[in-house]
Design an enzyme around this catalytic site. Sequence first.
Site, mmCIF file in Angstrom:
data_model
loop_
_atom_site.group_PDB
_atom_site.id
_atom_site.type_symbol
_atom_site.label_atom_id
_atom_site.label_comp_id
_atom_site.label_asym_id
_atom_site.label_seq_id
_atom_site.Cartn_x
_atom_site.Cartn_y
_atom_site.Cartn_z
ATOM 1 N N LYS A 16 0.813 -1.211 0.000
ATOM 2 C CA LYS A 16 0.000 0.000 0.000
ATOM 3 C C LYS A 16 0.852 1.269 0.000
ATOM 4 C CE LYS A 16 -3.739 -2.454 0.076
ATOM 5 N NZ LYS A 16 -3.149 -3.749 -0.186
ATOM 6 N N ARG A 23 -7.337 -7.942 -8.642
ATOM 7 C CA ARG A 23 -8.072 -9.202 -8.796
ATOM 8 C C ARG A 23 -9.538 -8.878 -9.029
ATOM 9 N NH1 ARG A 23 -10.642 -8.913 -3.945
ATOM 10 N NH2 ARG A 23 -9.457 -8.143 -2.154
ATOM 11 N N HIS A 41 -14.387 -3.143 9.333
ATOM 12 C CA HIS A 41 -13.678 -2.756 8.112
ATOM 13 C C HIS A 41 -13.881 -3.759 6.976
ATOM 14 C CE1 HIS A 41 -11.799 0.381 10.429
ATOM 15 N NE2 HIS A 41 -11.304 -0.500 11.267
ATOM 16 N N GLU A 91 -2.587 6.914 8.097
ATOM 17 C CA GLU A 91 -3.286 7.937 7.331
ATOM 18 C C GLU A 91 -4.280 8.686 8.216
ATOM 19 O OE1 GLU A 91 -3.442 6.102 2.823
ATOM 20 O OE2 GLU A 91 -5.183 5.842 4.127
#
Length: 664
Positions: A116, A296, A235, A200
């Site tokens: 990421k 994917r 999440h 973040e």
Amino acid sequence: MFNKILIANRGEIACRVAATARKLGIRTVAVYSDADANAKHVMACDEAVHIGPSAPKESYLRSERIIAAAKATGAQAIHPGYGFLSENEDFAQACADAGLVFIGPPPSAIKAMGLKAESKQLMEKAGVPLVPGYHGSDQNPELLKREADRIGYPVLIKASAGGGGKGMRVVNAATEFDAALASCKREAINSFGDDAVLIERYVTRPRHIEIQVFGDSQGTVLYLFERDCSVQRRHQKVLEEAPAPGMSEARRREMGEAAVAAAKAVGYVGAGTVEFIAEPTANGDLRFYFMEMNTRLQVEHPVTEAITGLDLVEWQLRVASGEPLPLKQADLRIHGHAIEARICAENPDANFLPATGRLDVYRTPASASFERGDVRLDAGVREGDAISPFYDSMIAKLVVWGADREQALARLDAALAQTHIVGLHTNVAFLRRVVKSKAFSQADLDTALIERERPALFNAPPLAAEVAAAGVIAHALVKEAALEDSDPWSRRDGWRMHGAAVRRFDLDMRGEHHVAKLERSHHGALVLHLGDRQWPLAIGSRGGAVHDVTLGGARHVLTVYAVGERISIFSPDGSAVVDEFDPIAHAADGASEGGRLTAPMPGKVIAFLAKAGDAVKQGQPLAVMEAMKMEHTITAPRDGKVAELLYAVGDQVGEGGELLRLEA
């Protein structure tokens, strides 16, 4: 086009891929573990190869065994599905080295987007908007803490190699950071073999909007519009829909073009998803930030298929075989609205703890199928199958299409009402409550919707007690009637020559004991007594498990299933689970749990957070377990002292297993 492919996955996605392959005349090879020897996906394919024990790391994650199975069966290509090895660049490269086509992007694209932090650096260069944060390689915990303090709380800690909500924590204050970081790193190393994280700014009213992209080997990349995946728990997505409510055409085009730019930046080929966090602006529009790219096919791809009329797996197969994309961007149109509900084996009222067990009853809408239509069901299980602790908790995906969102909502609620699962906890009733909630029905969406609607969604009352009791009685009477013959002296309905007969039913509903009494008059009229209330009762059978029940003038259509002493009642208005028992046989039951602390689900002990002799407070974390690839923290039910730890870290524990003892 390929003649034969191997599907390196299991469950509903393996069945999904096999269905399209069959339509195209392509033969399929399934792989399976010990736990999946008789699984639906094995039966859905033309051939099957055993690849190891039940644990994924000994079977579905063993790339060399999967490649060997493909070579041995003559498969030309491997479809990885999603999860497992689908985003593993080493596996994609190993396929190429073995002369097999990997039905997915090139290894370089997987690598570029797989981490990421690095992917965000790449997106910044490509001009794609980013959330402020730290994406560096230095993983010193003290540095990460300083970066979080600099960004400002709340912050999101996220596994750099992660996905599916694993290795992710929201931290609201500096005092919570260290524990959250340690937990993220443990979960990340267990799930992905890499404990690197990024930090973040946490957007407080975020919408999760993703763009479906598709690229071919000729360099063309298209976007197939967006999906709103904002409704999440832990999440992980619960409901997904397309198109995103409230999305303007200008913003749709801007997000689509940003997604295409992201895909082109890594030379993307095949199906992929670019995920964005979006937040509302003062003028009612959306500001969006790149979050990650999933290299994917996504779980929620059927809603895109429903609004475009396309088969994305067919596109995958054609692109992987070297064909160009069959349409241009200008050819793509949105038709109607689609919503997908993920039906999972879990208990929403216990913080969504995963559940295991046998699907004693598994009934779905009669109109549901893999084919495009108003109601579609993608599932990898059948009635009688078991949900094991080794794999993801998802049972099936229920997808509905409507001419507009209002019609799709109505069809989804009706389809969920016709979904009857008995034998383990599921989220079906919870999904119905979400669909009918004010926030979701009015498209007031963000990732905190479930928490915002908590009073209406959790521990909601099931069917009224009298309706549930009437269902139990209807099931008992209809079952007994089937056993009777024409001899009035052998009847079991309590008939008396004079006076009324009364029959008692002892019932437990959601932990509360109820005594229901059925009074039958000399002329056959029925009256239900529950506490100090009573209702005239009439019962008719539609055959099988379905009963017409009229209670106090109100008519109910109840579907009733019994497994042992547990009776499950379903109606269009809701459902209930009732335990019928013999009060004499159970008189000795109910002993206090005392100082026992038990596992709420089967799993593996990851950590004990206290040792023998420690004094603990109510709510204090005592143990961490891993089940279905997620961590679950178990807390002290009361103040006390840890008397004894009964397992070691790494041990497997069954549901209800005693983890430790507390003493006053």
